[in-house]
Design a protein around this motif. Structure first.
Motif, short mmCIF file in Angstrom:
data_model
loop_
_atom_site.label_atom_id
_atom_site.label_comp_id
_atom_site.label_asym_id
_atom_site.label_seq_id
_atom_site.Cartn_x
_atom_site.Cartn_y
_atom_site.Cartn_z
N LEU B 25 57.53 -13.98 -32.87
CA LEU B 25 56.80 -14.29 -31.64
C LEU B 25 56.65 -15.79 -31.43
CD1 LEU B 25 53.98 -11.61 -31.55
CD2 LEU B 25 55.94 -11.83 -30.03
N ILE B 26 56.47 -16.51 -32.53
CA ILE B 26 56.16 -17.93 -32.41
C ILE B 26 57.43 -18.77 -32.24
CG2 ILE B 26 56.22 -18.80 -34.81
CD1 ILE B 26 53.14 -19.11 -32.62
N LEU B 27 58.58 -18.22 -32.63
CA LEU B 27 59.83 -18.99 -32.66
C LEU B 27 60.19 -19.65 -31.32
CD1 LEU B 27 61.39 -19.50 -35.20
CD2 LEU B 27 63.13 -17.86 -34.43
N PRO B 28 60.15 -18.91 -30.21
CA PRO B 28 60.51 -19.56 -28.94
C PRO B 28 59.60 -20.73 -28.62
CG PRO B 28 60.38 -17.17 -28.69
CD PRO B 28 59.86 -17.48 -30.04
N VAL B 29 58.31 -20.57 -28.94
CA VAL B 29 57.37 -21.66 -28.68
C VAL B 29 57.73 -22.85 -29.56
CG1 VAL B 29 54.93 -22.32 -28.66
CG2 VAL B 29 55.60 -19.98 -28.09
N TRP B 30 58.06 -22.56 -30.78
CA TRP B 30 58.46 -23.63 -31.71
C TRP B 30 59.69 -24.35 -31.19
CZ3 TRP B 30 56.67 -26.41 -35.49
CH2 TRP B 30 57.53 -27.09 -36.34
N ALA B 35 62.33 -28.91 -28.91
CA ALA B 35 63.26 -29.38 -27.87
C ALA B 35 62.63 -30.46 -27.01
CB ALA B 35 63.71 -28.20 -27.02
N SER B 36 61.32 -30.35 -26.79
CA SER B 36 60.68 -31.32 -25.90
C SER B 36 60.56 -32.69 -26.57
CB SER B 36 59.31 -30.81 -25.46
OG SER B 36 58.44 -30.74 -26.58
N SER B 37 60.87 -32.76 -27.85
CA SER B 37 60.70 -34.04 -28.54
C SER B 37 62.03 -34.81 -28.67
CB SER B 37 60.09 -33.82 -29.93
OG SER B 37 61.02 -33.13 -30.73
N VAL B 48 69.81 -31.26 -31.20
CA VAL B 48 68.51 -30.62 -31.40
C VAL B 48 68.56 -29.63 -32.55
CG1 VAL B 48 66.75 -29.16 -30.36
CG2 VAL B 48 67.93 -30.90 -28.99
N GLY B 49 67.66 -29.80 -33.50
CA GLY B 49 67.63 -28.90 -34.66
C GLY B 49 66.36 -28.11 -34.70
N LEU B 50 65.91 -27.87 -35.90
CA LEU B 50 64.68 -27.11 -36.07
C LEU B 50 63.47 -28.01 -36.23
CD1 LEU B 50 65.62 -24.09 -38.35
CD2 LEU B 50 64.64 -24.01 -36.05
N TRP B 51 63.73 -29.31 -36.34
CA TRP B 51 62.61 -30.25 -36.55
C TRP B 51 62.53 -31.25 -35.41
CZ3 TRP B 51 58.60 -29.16 -38.93
CH2 TRP B 51 57.64 -30.12 -39.24
N PHE B 52 61.37 -31.89 -35.29
CA PHE B 52 61.10 -32.77 -34.15
C PHE B 52 62.03 -33.96 -34.06
CE2 PHE B 52 57.04 -30.75 -35.19
CZ PHE B 52 56.79 -30.14 -33.98
N ASN B 253 64.51 -31.23 -21.94
CA ASN B 253 63.31 -31.72 -22.62
C ASN B 253 62.09 -31.65 -21.71
OD1 ASN B 253 64.59 -33.61 -21.07
ND2 ASN B 253 63.93 -35.35 -22.34
N TYR B 254 62.29 -32.09 -20.43
CA TYR B 254 61.17 -32.03 -19.48
C TYR B 254 60.79 -30.58 -19.17
CZ TYR B 254 62.10 -36.97 -18.67
OH TYR B 254 62.29 -38.30 -18.82
N THR B 255 61.82 -29.74 -19.04
CA THR B 255 61.55 -28.33 -18.74
C THR B 255 60.69 -27.70 -19.83
OG1 THR B 255 63.77 -28.28 -17.82
CG2 THR B 255 62.64 -26.16 -18.05
N MET B 256 61.09 -27.98 -21.08
CA MET B 256 60.35 -27.40 -22.21
C MET B 256 58.93 -27.95 -22.27
SD MET B 256 62.19 -25.25 -23.57
CE MET B 256 63.87 -24.71 -23.36
N ALA B 257 58.80 -29.25 -22.07
CA ALA B 257 57.46 -29.84 -22.11
C ALA B 257 56.58 -29.23 -21.04
CB ALA B 257 57.55 -31.36 -21.93
N THR B 258 57.13 -29.07 -19.83
CA THR B 258 56.35 -28.49 -18.74
C THR B 258 55.97 -27.05 -19.06
OG1 THR B 258 57.72 -29.83 -17.29
CG2 THR B 258 56.30 -28.19 -16.24
N ALA B 259 56.95 -26.30 -19.60
CA ALA B 259 56.68 -24.90 -19.93
C ALA B 259 55.54 -24.82 -20.93
CB ALA B 259 57.93 -24.24 -20.49
N LEU B 260 55.53 -25.74 -21.91
CA LEU B 260 54.46 -25.71 -22.91
C LEU B 260 53.11 -26.05 -22.28
CD1 LEU B 260 56.21 -27.29 -26.00
CD2 LEU B 260 55.33 -24.96 -25.76
N LEU B 261 53.12 -27.06 -21.40
CA LEU B 261 51.86 -27.41 -20.73
C LEU B 261 51.37 -26.23 -19.89
CD1 LEU B 261 52.48 -31.09 -19.60
CD2 LEU B 261 50.95 -30.27 -21.40
N ALA B 262 52.32 -25.50 -19.31
CA ALA B 262 51.95 -24.36 -18.47
C ALA B 262 51.35 -23.23 -19.29
CB ALA B 262 53.17 -23.85 -17.71
N LEU B 263 51.52 -23.29 -20.60
CA LEU B 263 50.94 -22.24 -21.45
C LEU B 263 49.45 -22.45 -21.67
CD1 LEU B 263 53.34 -21.59 -24.47
CD2 LEU B 263 52.63 -20.00 -22.70
N VAL B 264 49.02 -23.72 -21.52
CA VAL B 264 47.67 -24.04 -21.97
C VAL B 264 46.57 -23.23 -21.24
CG1 VAL B 264 45.96 -25.89 -22.20
CG2 VAL B 264 48.34 -26.27 -22.86
#
Ligand SMILES: Nc1ncnc2c1ncn2[C@@H]1O[C@H](COP(=O)(O)OP(=O)(O)O)[C@@H](O)[C@H]1O
Ligand SMILES: [Mg+2]
Lengths: 355, 286
Positions: B25-30, B35-37, B48-52, B253-264
């Motif tokens: 469940l957490i993987l996509p968020v991760w 990706a946003s970094s 892009v890998g698994l780390w920031f 990167n922007y898309t992912m960052a926005t998607a994460l902010l939209a989760l808050v």
């Protein structure tokens, strides 16, 4: 005159189920009237008609001299205690008791006065801020009663209020309700299917069956002089012994199970007439000097102060209450005597008592 | 020996299962977080890998302030978040405010054609916004409701689901309580406010979560009913950002960052309501 009067009240549910046949009943003022009968006999229906929760199909209801047939439950000046307590789970004990008064616009100071007074009377002062879920069954029961008391109504209505409690607590609450009712002197109607509760609590006992009142009166009298075999069998534990038989030419009762019984209290019976004999367990004494019958002990139940003897009497089984002395053993055949003055006879066809 | 080990083994297994499920469940968020970094170029080069990566701060600065992506004629993200929050709240409150009384009416009152009205409410289940979108848009346009919260929310507010769920909740309230309230002289409205609503708060909390997320996720209707970028919702912004891929210059990167902010905000609502929800459950009468 100022109790509760029911005039030809009946109830038919959904046009088909007749829960209550036309019934006229006077509930005496200030006393505790118990409606008792097997489950489904219409006791709750009758009570709910008095409360106004159920509209009668016919008839009228008068409370304290006022015809309330068309009056809303809240305006009938009655209070009801339900089987499941019906406490508001999200409100504190205090708010539960105060809610009815608030809705009536009673002032806050007056509410506090009345709630505290009722809480003191019931010994629940320490629980006032608790929620119902934090209370035991007995405490919930007290709160439900407190909610009724604070209203200072013309009548209390109880619908099987003790049936959710364990046996010991039920015994305690029975006494408590009775004491409280006598102290307040408020006309009360109490519904139960438990004959012990009915017998012990009632000033006035009303026995119901299949939507009909079959007998009413002071509990002692109803017990001693049942009008029919149903009432005789319903009241009393252990239950009354019922033995079929017919009257002989000699005026004695020839029981189908074998033995013959003298009937000095019924001199006018037609020889050959079929009757059912009713003998209460306590009307049979053992080893009495004048004993003229015999029975064989099958089982002995110790009750403490006395014991129940299950015996074979001819070919029938009877139960009697006996003292702890003398020592007896199952299998023993002993002399017994039936208290002839306490014998009841019923017509096997109609079930009604022969007098 | 085996008997003693069995419960421990079973516990270990079930814990493992839970851990795996949580990871899935957490993987996509991760991935989104990682990706946003990175910056856009790294992304396209497949770094892009698994780390920031090193550009996390820059990405979020850009997304929040709008610098660097203003060129794409995107709305301000803060503003879109506010629009979305207000829209979702209005839909949630509106739906609950309408369905509570309507459930109360169909449960407790006997009125002519009650079954018919109840069925009619149910029929609206067959008419989600997607089915009636053209006529609804026309109505909204005729009433000058484009680019307004009224237009965004009103057509979505009627709710058969919530009405039905509340009706079920009300039916589970013991009848003796209703009768006790009648004897206590509570008018229907008092009964509704003093007894029914407090006793339904568990359902209200659960529905608040579901309806807020329903409102938050609305895409098609806001897309139609808003014509100005300033009225964009956050979901529309994410949509716009991901379309950039088709235009040749994807900004993942922007898309992912926005998607994460939209989760808050939805997460906030879930957490806030969860507490009430759990308390409601544990406080329930036997
Ligand atoms: N709301 C109702 N609708 C239809 N039948 C009912 C309803 N309430 C009670 N009855 C029927 O009426 C009869 C008497 O019920 P009730 O007064 O509750 O009996 P009791 O309280 O003596 O057990 C029963 O046969 C019961 O099934
Ligand atoms: Mg009953």
């Amino acid at each position: 005159m100022a109790g509760i009067e029911l005039g030809n009240v009946s109830k038919v549910y959904q046009g088909s189920v007749t829960a209550l046949k036309p019934t006229t009943l006077t509930i005496p003022e200030g006393g505790l009237t118990v409606l008792v009968g097997p489950s489904g006999c219409g006791k709750s229906t009758l009570l709910r008609i008095i409360a106004g929760l159920e509209e009668p199909s016919s008839g009228s209801v008068t409370i304290a001299g006022r015809d309330v047939t068309k009056v809303e439950p809240a305006d009938r000046d009655i209070a009801m205690v339900f089987q499941n307590y019906a406490l508001y789970p999200h409100m504190s004990v205090y708010d539960n008791m105060a809610y009815g008064l608030k809705n009536r616009g009673t002032s806050g100071a007056d509410i506090a006065l009345r709630v505290n007074e009722a809480a003191r009377m019931l010994g629940i002062e320490a629980l006032l801020q608790r929620k119902p879920r934090a209370l035991s069954g007995g405490q919930r029961q007290r709160v439900a009663m407190g909610r009724a008391i604070v209203r200072r109504p013309k009548a209390f209505l109880f619908d099987e209020p003790l049936s959710n409690l364990d046996a010991k607590l039920r015994g305690e609450m029975r006494v408590e309700i009775r004491t409280l009712q006598q102290r307040l002197g408020v006309t009360s109607v109490y519904v139960t299917h438990d004959q012990l509760e009915a017998m012990t609590m009632a000033d006035h006992l009303v026995v119901m069956r299949d939507g009909v009142i079959v007998q009413q009166g002071p509990p002692g009298r109803v017990y001693d002089e049942p009008d029919n075999v149903f009432v005789a069998g319903f009241l009393g534990a252990p239950p009354i012994n019922l033995l079929a038989g017919s009257v002989g030419e000699d005026g004695r009762l020839h029981l189908d199970c074998g033995p013959q019984v003298d009937l000095p209290a019924f001199p006018k019976l037609q020889p050959g007439r079929k009757v059912t004999l009713g003998v209460r367990a306590e009307a049979i004494s053992i080893a009495a000097p004048a004993a003229n019958q015999q029975a064989t002990i099958e089982l002995i139940e110790e009750l403490g102060p006395n014991r129940l003897l299950h015996m074979r009497f001819g070919t029938a089984k009877i139960i009697c209450v006996a003292p702890r002395e003398p020592a007896l053993r199952p299998g023993e055949t002993i002399p017994i005597q039936l208290d002839t003055a306490a014998l009841k006879l019923f017509d096997p066809e109609t079930g009604s008592a022969c007098r | 020996m085996a008997n003693i080990a069995a419960p421990a083994l079973r516990r270990a297994l079930s814990n493992l299962l839970l851990a795996v499920a949580a990871a899935v469940l957490i993987l996509p968020v991760w991935f989104a977080l990682v990706a946003s970094s990175y910056n856009g170029a790294d992304f396209l080069a497949g770094h892009v890998g698994l780390w920031f990566g090193k550009h996390g701060l820059a990405t979020y600065q850009a997304v929040i302030t709008g610098h660097g992506i203003v060129a794409m004629a995107l709305p301000n993200i803060g503003r879109a978040l506010v629009t979305s929050t207000i829209m979702a709240l209005l839909i949630t409150i509106g739906k609950i405010a309408i369905s509570l009384p309507s459930a109360f009416a169909v449960t407790y009152f006997r009125f002519p054609l009650r079954g018919f009205w109840f069925a009619l409410i149910f029929v609206t289940l067959l008419l989600p916004i997607e089915v009636r979108i053209v006529p609804t848009f026309q109505v909204a346009a005729n009433f000058h409701m484009l680019n307004s919260f009224t237009g965004l929310t009103l057509p979505l507010i009627a709710s058969a689901t919530a009405t039905f769920l509340f009706r079920q909740t009300f039916l589970s309230i013991p009848e003796e309580l209703t009768e006790a309230a009648r004897l206590d002289g509570a008018s229907p409205m008092r009964f509704f406010i003093d007894i029914i609503i407090p006793m339904s708060r568990t359902s209200i909390a659960a529905l608040t979560v579901i309806l807020f997320i329903y409102g938050w996720n609305q895409y098609l209707w806001p897309l139609l009913v808003t014509t100005k970028t300033s009225w964009s919702t956050i979901v529309m912004v994410i949509g716009r950002l991901s379309q950039t891929a088709a235009e040749g210059d994807p900004v993942w990167n922007y898309t992912m960052a926005t998607a994460l902010l939209a989760l808050v905000p939805p997460v906030f609502v879930v957490v806030a309501m969860q507490r009430l929800f759990v308390r409601g459950l544990t406080e329930m009468e036997k």
